[in-house]
Design a protein around this motif. Structure first.
Motif, mmCIF file in Angstrom:
data_model
loop_
_atom_site.group_PDB
_atom_site.id
_atom_site.type_symbol
_atom_site.label_atom_id
_atom_site.label_comp_id
_atom_site.label_asym_id
_atom_site.label_seq_id
_atom_site.Cartn_x
_atom_site.Cartn_y
_atom_site.Cartn_z
ATOM 1 N N LYS A 32 5.418 12.380 -26.953
ATOM 2 C CA LYS A 32 6.306 11.427 -26.612
ATOM 3 C C LYS A 32 6.598 11.065 -25.441
ATOM 4 N N MET A 33 5.905 11.527 -24.362
ATOM 5 C CA MET A 33 6.268 11.023 -22.904
ATOM 6 C C MET A 33 6.129 9.539 -22.747
ATOM 7 N N GLN A 34 6.787 8.952 -21.889
ATOM 8 C CA GLN A 34 6.698 7.337 -21.861
ATOM 9 C C GLN A 34 6.042 7.141 -20.378
ATOM 10 N N PRO A 35 4.884 6.381 -20.713
ATOM 11 C CA PRO A 35 3.926 6.079 -19.539
ATOM 12 C C PRO A 35 4.705 5.318 -18.510
ATOM 13 N N GLN A 36 4.473 5.473 -17.429
ATOM 14 C CA GLN A 36 4.727 4.524 -16.214
ATOM 15 C C GLN A 36 3.173 3.804 -15.893
ATOM 16 N N PRO A 37 3.311 2.877 -14.942
ATOM 17 C CA PRO A 37 2.039 2.378 -14.429
ATOM 18 C C PRO A 37 1.184 3.329 -13.566
ATOM 19 N N THR A 38 -0.264 3.326 -13.995
ATOM 20 C CA THR A 38 -0.857 4.100 -13.245
ATOM 21 C C THR A 38 -1.217 3.781 -11.873
ATOM 22 N N PHE A 39 -1.365 4.726 -10.890
ATOM 23 C CA PHE A 39 -1.746 4.406 -9.533
ATOM 24 C C PHE A 39 -3.233 5.014 -9.292
ATOM 25 N N ALA A 40 -3.968 4.289 -8.553
ATOM 26 C CA ALA A 40 -5.167 4.783 -8.150
ATOM 27 C C ALA A 40 -5.499 4.448 -6.604
ATOM 28 N N ALA A 41 -6.009 5.233 -5.663
ATOM 29 C CA ALA A 41 -6.481 5.161 -4.598
ATOM 30 C C ALA A 41 -8.114 5.085 -4.718
ATOM 31 N N PHE A 42 -8.761 3.969 -4.764
ATOM 32 C CA PHE A 42 -10.144 3.664 -4.925
ATOM 33 C C PHE A 42 -10.951 3.921 -3.765
ATOM 34 N N ASP A 43 -12.362 4.060 -3.991
ATOM 35 C CA ASP A 43 -13.146 3.939 -2.609
ATOM 36 C C ASP A 43 -12.905 4.824 -1.698
ATOM 37 N N VAL A 44 -12.271 6.174 -2.068
ATOM 38 C CA VAL A 44 -11.778 7.074 -1.046
ATOM 39 C C VAL A 44 -12.621 7.762 -0.007
ATOM 40 N N ILE A 45 -14.048 7.731 -0.396
ATOM 41 C CA ILE A 45 -15.088 8.379 0.402
ATOM 42 C C ILE A 45 -15.614 7.251 1.130
ATOM 43 N N LYS A 46 -16.378 6.266 0.561
ATOM 44 C CA LYS A 46 -17.098 5.403 1.102
ATOM 45 C C LYS A 46 -16.381 4.148 1.857
ATOM 46 N N ASN A 47 -15.048 3.695 1.158
ATOM 47 C CA ASN A 47 -14.379 2.673 1.950
ATOM 48 C C ASN A 47 -12.778 3.109 1.640
ATOM 49 N N PRO A 48 -12.400 3.847 2.397
ATOM 50 C CA PRO A 48 -11.026 4.233 2.072
ATOM 51 C C PRO A 48 -10.054 3.059 2.863
ATOM 52 N N GLU A 49 -8.858 2.916 2.398
ATOM 53 C CA GLU A 49 -7.845 2.152 2.636
ATOM 54 C C GLU A 49 -6.566 2.497 2.498
ATOM 55 N N LEU A 50 -6.598 3.805 3.085
ATOM 56 C CA LEU A 50 -5.423 4.958 2.853
ATOM 57 C C LEU A 50 -4.250 4.245 3.224
ATOM 58 N N GLU A 51 -4.004 3.737 4.453
ATOM 59 C CA GLU A 51 -2.515 3.118 4.719
ATOM 60 C C GLU A 51 -2.156 1.944 3.531
ATOM 61 N N THR A 52 -2.999 1.186 2.903
ATOM 62 C CA THR A 52 -2.740 0.107 1.942
ATOM 63 C C THR A 52 -2.200 0.995 0.592
ATOM 64 N N ASP A 53 -3.135 1.965 0.607
ATOM 65 C CA ASP A 53 -2.979 3.087 -0.711
ATOM 66 C C ASP A 53 -1.500 3.416 -0.502
ATOM 67 N N PHE A 54 -1.003 4.137 0.433
ATOM 68 C CA PHE A 54 0.213 4.941 0.601
ATOM 69 C C PHE A 54 1.390 3.701 0.424
ATOM 70 N N ASP A 55 0.852 2.651 0.976
ATOM 71 C CA ASP A 55 2.095 1.533 0.771
ATOM 72 C C ASP A 55 2.189 1.065 -0.712
ATOM 73 N N ARG A 56 1.302 0.974 -1.464
ATOM 74 C CA ARG A 56 1.342 0.641 -2.756
ATOM 75 C C ARG A 56 1.725 1.486 -3.532
ATOM 76 N N LEU A 57 1.604 2.786 -3.300
ATOM 77 C CA LEU A 57 2.253 3.844 -4.077
ATOM 78 C C LEU A 57 3.693 3.813 -3.930
ATOM 79 N N ASN A 58 4.197 3.804 -2.488
ATOM 80 C CA ASN A 58 5.673 3.479 -2.154
ATOM 81 C C ASN A 58 6.254 2.555 -2.983
ATOM 82 N N SER A 59 5.527 1.223 -3.134
ATOM 83 C CA SER A 59 6.150 0.044 -3.951
ATOM 84 C C SER A 59 6.264 0.417 -5.254
ATOM 85 N N MET A 60 5.204 1.061 -5.991
ATOM 86 C CA MET A 60 5.405 1.581 -7.203
ATOM 87 C C MET A 60 6.477 2.454 -7.380
#
Length: 194
Positions: A161-189
């Motif tokens: 019965k745990m309550q879900p929150q939106p899922t976060f994903a860092a996509f394409d982390v090996i071939k085309n990483p956008e890590l700075e954008t990923d960290f910013d998106r996670l912070n906003s979430m």
């Protein structure tokens, strides 16, 4: 959120030592610590005590699962953690049996959870690009969403019965990483949660 449990499910390999997942865990830990929360971190690739982990779950009002997607699911030691800890938590700390009763043994399976005050969030890293999801023309996933892929994790949390929150994903982390954008998106979430 006063008590936060972060579960780092990274399974280290020579080609993937876990730096990104560790950095995301650190970001989440710092975020909640700076807001006065008690933060506990478990690494499933290391030895853990089942009773101690159950107590962390009981205390947590927010559980953050961080893990890479390996072959369309969580790494094996994270799955072992779930099997060991959550099995021990049935009929007690996490649920009152599976929700069925002797009067209705064929109904209400999975409705016995006792963690309705606990929120959870899945955060994953994966090599697949975001465009591989939600598109029926894409070969592998045939239009399925990321949360479709993560359905076993969501269903497990729902069992308690745990309550879900939106899922976060860092996509394409090996071939085309956008890590700075990923960290910013996670912070906003995270900011949207508190």
């Amino acid at each position: 959120m006063k008590n936060v449990l972060i579960i780092n499910g990274h399974e280290p390999y020579s080609f993937a030592p876990g730096e990104l997942n560790a950095s995301l865990v650190s970001q989440v830990s710092n975020f909640f610590s700076s807001r006065g929360a008690e933060v506990s971190i478990t690494e499933t690739a290391k030895a853990f005590d089942i009773e101690e982990e159950l107590e962390k779950h009981v205390q947590a009002d927010f559980i953050f699962y961080q893990f890479p997607i390996y072959w369309m699911g969580p790494p094996w030691r994270m799955k072992k953690y779930i099997d060991d800890v959550y099995t021990a938590g049935t009929n007690g700390p996490l649920c009152d049996n599976d929700g069925r009763s002797s009067r209705a043994p064929k109904h209400n399976y999975g409705s016995g959870g006792t963690r309705s005050d606990t929120k959870y969030m899945l955060s994953v890293t994966l090599n697949a690009p975001a465009e591989a999801f939600d598109d029926p023309n894409e070969y592998l996933l045939e239009g399925r969403s990321l949360d479709d892929l993560l359905l076993p994790m969501h269903t497990t949390a729902r069992f308690f019965k745990m309550q879900p929150q939106p899922t976060f994903a860092a996509f394409d982390v090996i071939k085309n990483p956008e890590l700075e954008t990923d960290f910013d998106r996670l912070n906003s979430m995270l900011k949207a949660l508190v």
